[in-house]
Design an enzyme around this catalytic site. Sequence first.
Site, PDB file in Angstrom:
ATOM      1  N   HIS A   4      40.512  11.604 -11.261  1.00 26.15           N
ATOM      2  CA  HIS A   4      40.906  12.480 -10.161  1.00 26.15           C
ATOM      3  C   HIS A   4      42.260  13.130 -10.446  1.00 26.15           C
ATOM      4  O   HIS A   4      42.432  14.342 -10.271  1.00 26.15           O
ATOM      5  CB  HIS A   4      40.995  11.684  -8.853  1.00 26.15           C
ATOM      6  CG  HIS A   4      39.678  11.131  -8.412  1.00 26.15           C
ATOM      7  ND1 HIS A   4      39.560  10.231  -7.369  1.00 26.15           N
ATOM      8  CD2 HIS A   4      38.407  11.350  -8.854  1.00 26.15           C
ATOM      9  CE1 HIS A   4      38.286   9.920  -7.197  1.00 26.15           C
ATOM     10  NE2 HIS A   4      37.568  10.582  -8.093  1.00 26.15           N
ATOM     11  N   SER A   6      33.819  14.392  -9.171  1.00 20.43           N
ATOM     12  CA  SER A   6      35.059  14.381  -8.396  1.00 20.43           C
ATOM     13  C   SER A   6      36.267  14.851  -9.195  1.00 20.43           C
ATOM     14  O   SER A   6      37.204  15.412  -8.615  1.00 20.43           O
ATOM     15  CB  SER A   6      35.316  12.991  -7.814  1.00 20.43           C
ATOM     16  OG  SER A   6      35.247  12.005  -8.824  1.00 20.43           O
TER      17      SER A   6
END
Length: 271
Positions: free
Chosen positions: A214, A164
């Site tokens: 992230h 991610s």
Amino acid sequence: MNLTELFRRLGLNTPRWQWRATRWERAMHRFLRGELPASGIRVSRALIGANIVFFVLMLLQGLLAGLGLRPLFSPDGYLLIHMGAQYWPLVLAENEWWRCLSYAFVHGGVLHLAFNMVVLYQVGPLVESEIGPMRFLTLYTLAALTGSLADYFWHPMAPVVGSSSALFGLIGFAVIHYHRLGDNLSLQRRNFMLQWAVFAFVFGLLVGADNAGHLGGAAGGVLFGLLLPKSWQLRKATDKVFRLLGGLSLLLLAGSLLLTAASWFIDRGAA
């Protein structure tokens, strides 16, 4: 010797095989020049395949360790670290620097994998078609590294897994890239990417995901988007640079996985 001649020597002389040889050879030359192939396997699709293969390998490792099918949905921390999770104590104490990239191919269960691969399937080809395979490889690798670096400053003692951070890098790049282009279609794509970012970030908050990674990955993507030349002429002038950087990125990604696999046998030998 080119592919057409090689196929001929192997007895593959039919028009169909000769046409395939010519097409694959042209695609190879385009890839080496840093151009996006008109057809065939894309880097984003190859990354999906690599993630799935690595997940299957984790399941097999779990079976060999007597864990049954538990790793399918909830692999334990020991298995994740064994498979190449980012774990800064091992990076710093044991010089296992490959974990700064290998973690992006390790996932904490099939749902984690499925969600990330859906994002990569949706976002990856769009970004890759904009910048070509070599720049895409550079961007993906950079975002994975900046995500890993953010984890070091936020929670260095926590094992981290998942692609991610790299995916947020693609999204961060796309938001800046399409915003800089400014036409109606580009602004629509920018908004699409922003929606993905908000959805993924909120989902990460709900499930306790690695939002530090992230943000780090997104920062790497934004930086790449700001530095990448917008005009065709300037971008063409940087082709040689990105052929080098893309090749280096491919070596780093492949090398991280190979070193991870090698560590499995070293660990078994030491035990």
